[in-house]
Scaffold this motif. Sequence first.
Motif, PDB file in Angstrom:
ATOM      1  N   GLU A 127      32.917  71.782  62.614  1.00 42.34           N
ATOM      2  CA  GLU A 127      33.234  73.209  62.759  1.00 42.34           C
ATOM      3  C   GLU A 127      32.188  73.945  63.593  1.00 42.34           C
ATOM      4  O   GLU A 127      32.523  74.846  64.360  1.00 42.34           O
ATOM      5  N   GLU A 134      32.830  72.847  67.230  1.00 42.31           N
ATOM      6  CA  GLU A 134      34.024  73.513  67.757  1.00 42.31           C
ATOM      7  C   GLU A 134      33.786  74.990  68.059  1.00 42.31           C
ATOM      8  O   GLU A 134      34.472  75.583  68.897  1.00 42.31           O
ATOM      9  N   GLY A 135      32.830  75.583  67.323  1.00 43.69           N
ATOM     10  CA  GLY A 135      32.572  77.008  67.513  1.00 43.69           C
ATOM     11  C   GLY A 135      33.134  77.864  66.405  1.00 43.69           C
ATOM     12  O   GLY A 135      33.228  79.078  66.552  1.00 43.69           O
ATOM     13  N   LEU A 136      33.555  77.235  65.294  1.00 44.71           N
ATOM     14  CA  LEU A 136      34.075  78.012  64.161  1.00 44.71           C
ATOM     15  C   LEU A 136      32.959  78.648  63.360  1.00 44.71           C
ATOM     16  O   LEU A 136      33.135  79.686  62.748  1.00 44.71           O
ATOM     17  N   ARG A 137      31.820  77.975  63.317  1.00 48.27           N
ATOM     18  CA  ARG A 137      30.678  78.485  62.550  1.00 48.27           C
ATOM     19  C   ARG A 137      29.452  78.536  63.430  1.00 48.27           C
ATOM     20  O   ARG A 137      29.305  77.741  64.367  1.00 48.27           O
ATOM     21  N   TRP A 174      29.089  78.627  70.552  1.00 44.22           N
ATOM     22  CA  TRP A 174      28.931  79.926  69.884  1.00 44.22           C
ATOM     23  C   TRP A 174      28.034  80.782  70.744  1.00 44.22           C
ATOM     24  O   TRP A 174      26.997  80.287  71.167  1.00 44.22           O
ATOM     25  N   TRP A 184      41.223  81.409  65.860  1.00 43.44           N
ATOM     26  CA  TRP A 184      39.867  81.640  66.349  1.00 43.44           C
ATOM     27  C   TRP A 184      39.529  80.619  67.430  1.00 43.44           C
ATOM     28  O   TRP A 184      38.786  80.902  68.361  1.00 43.44           O
ATOM     29  N   LEU A 185      40.077  79.417  67.313  1.00 44.43           N
ATOM     30  CA  LEU A 185      39.799  78.360  68.290  1.00 44.43           C
ATOM     31  C   LEU A 185      40.839  78.311  69.407  1.00 44.43           C
ATOM     32  O   LEU A 185      40.912  77.356  70.148  1.00 44.43           O
TER      33      LEU A 185
END
Lengths: 242, 358
Positions: free
Chosen positions: A49, A52-55, A70, B198-199
Amino acid sequence: MDQPAISVSGLRKTYGDVQAVDGVTFEVAPGEFYGILGPNGAGKTTTLEIVEGLRRPDEGTAELFGIPSWPRNYELLRRIGVQLQATAFFEKLTAREQIHTFADLYEVPRERADAMLESVGLTEKADVSDTELSGGQAQRLSIACALVHDPELVFLDEPTTGLDPQARRNMWDLLREINAAGRTVVLTTHYLDEAEVLCDRVSIMDAGRILRTGPPAELISELGVKTLEDVFLQLTGREFRQ
Amino acid sequence: MSRSLGGLVPLSRTMVLGLVRDRTAVFFMLIFPLMFLVLFGALFQDTSVSRSPIAQVGDVELLEELPADYRADLDKVVELRRAADLDEALKQVRDGDVAGAIWQDGTTIEVRYSEADGVRAGTVRSVVQTLVESANLAATGQPPTYTIAMDTVEDDSVKPIQFLAPGLLGWAVAMGGAFLSALTLVSMRKTRLLRRLWLAPVRPWAVVAGRVGVTLGLAVVQTAVFLGVAVIPFYGLQLSGAWWLSIPLVLCGSLAFMSIGLIIGAVAKTEEAANGILQVTIMPMAFLSGSFFPADVMPSWLSTIAQVMPLKHLNEALMAVLSRDDSWGTALPVMGGLLLFTAVCTAIAAKLFRWDSA
């Protein structure tokens, strides 16, 4: 040398007093099929995550094609495809409408979406609501949605969990095709046979750290065992965990 | 910006499809309140006292010789029924089947009535008295000294449809706004669709704007349907000049109820929990705000509680602009209040919001 598809260094992430990711560093080359293995709670999904850039990581950097994941970067998002652990669909839509919506969101032609549906073998189920799809069909639809904009890099979080053996073999073929089409694939799984068959290289994670990274065959011979599963058990221990 | 407007176009389309296909939602947000309007509107339609039946025995010259227009006036108030004989007629009076009995004995008009219903008794007495007096006057051949000129005026009292239409519309809009935003929040968190978006190259504002836009669209549809039904002659709602102010009012109200839904959606972990909290929030609010009956019949302490409820102010402002000829003077402060309420609730919801249901 080519720019790596993924370059991760020194990732750390803490939730409360739990150190979920504790200094993870790895690189993935373009076109590679890379696996992250580990027992439940090892930090695989959190690592994925963050990449991927979710967190947002507490420490360290995760770059995709040299671009930090991010904060959110719209150009980067068009180059990656993600399939999350739980299948995320819009309510009350048919399979075709789901993938058409993703095609519209990524601004690619809907014919492309129909072709993806065909390639995951769901053309017959196109007019079926997502709630009526079987587990394997839902996973394939989710993967088709992740691929609709022809991404260079694909993240798949436990795509075969909960599938029966036939559906798993069927899924392996699909994943091989995705990789054979020139895409970089990152896969998390806790099926060791799957990683052994599919991945060019794997990292074995436990307690938020990467214990060992290498091609499955090399890890097996290095530790003098028979299968990747033996490697895994030797590295992470045999005791039962919750 | 691109052809999908940052994701707004496809997201709005999926939300409309999801809403229209959700039969439960369509039922509770449109059909159910509309059923109340159709039913209550018909039930409360005629509040005037019905005609008083009078049993007539034998011939009564006075009635037979009445000119046609007199007779028509008389028929608006009383309904003459023939009774077989006197005993039969008196029995009907005793049983309460008729308001009175009338017969002629020579030049005496005999009338018997029951005092059980004072209003009806009075009607029978005065009707017969008037008839006898005017017949007596006519018999003298003199022109009457005094005549009466009569006409009706629009009274100030509230007709049922005047509070039912805005009240039930307010209730429908409250349900629509609160349910949609609360359930969207809960289900998006549960299915992780928000993370998936979001992705994807989707602008965060497009997700919010899509949901808000679809809910406001629903509110406009609800308004159109409710007013459309209320103005048909059977229900007889008369729209006053600034009735179109109901649209901005309903939109502001819809935003306020969405913000209530946001708080509920932020707190509730499951759809079932959200549903329960919504029910116990919206229904009492609708009752206290006068959605089902006029709020002025409530005890004063309840009215005081109702003052803090956005629906109460929306209902009153809607009633004022729809049928009381009020305009911006009434609507603007209410719209301002509703928007302020929205801002406060949204801020609270943002504080309470969690990405994960865990």
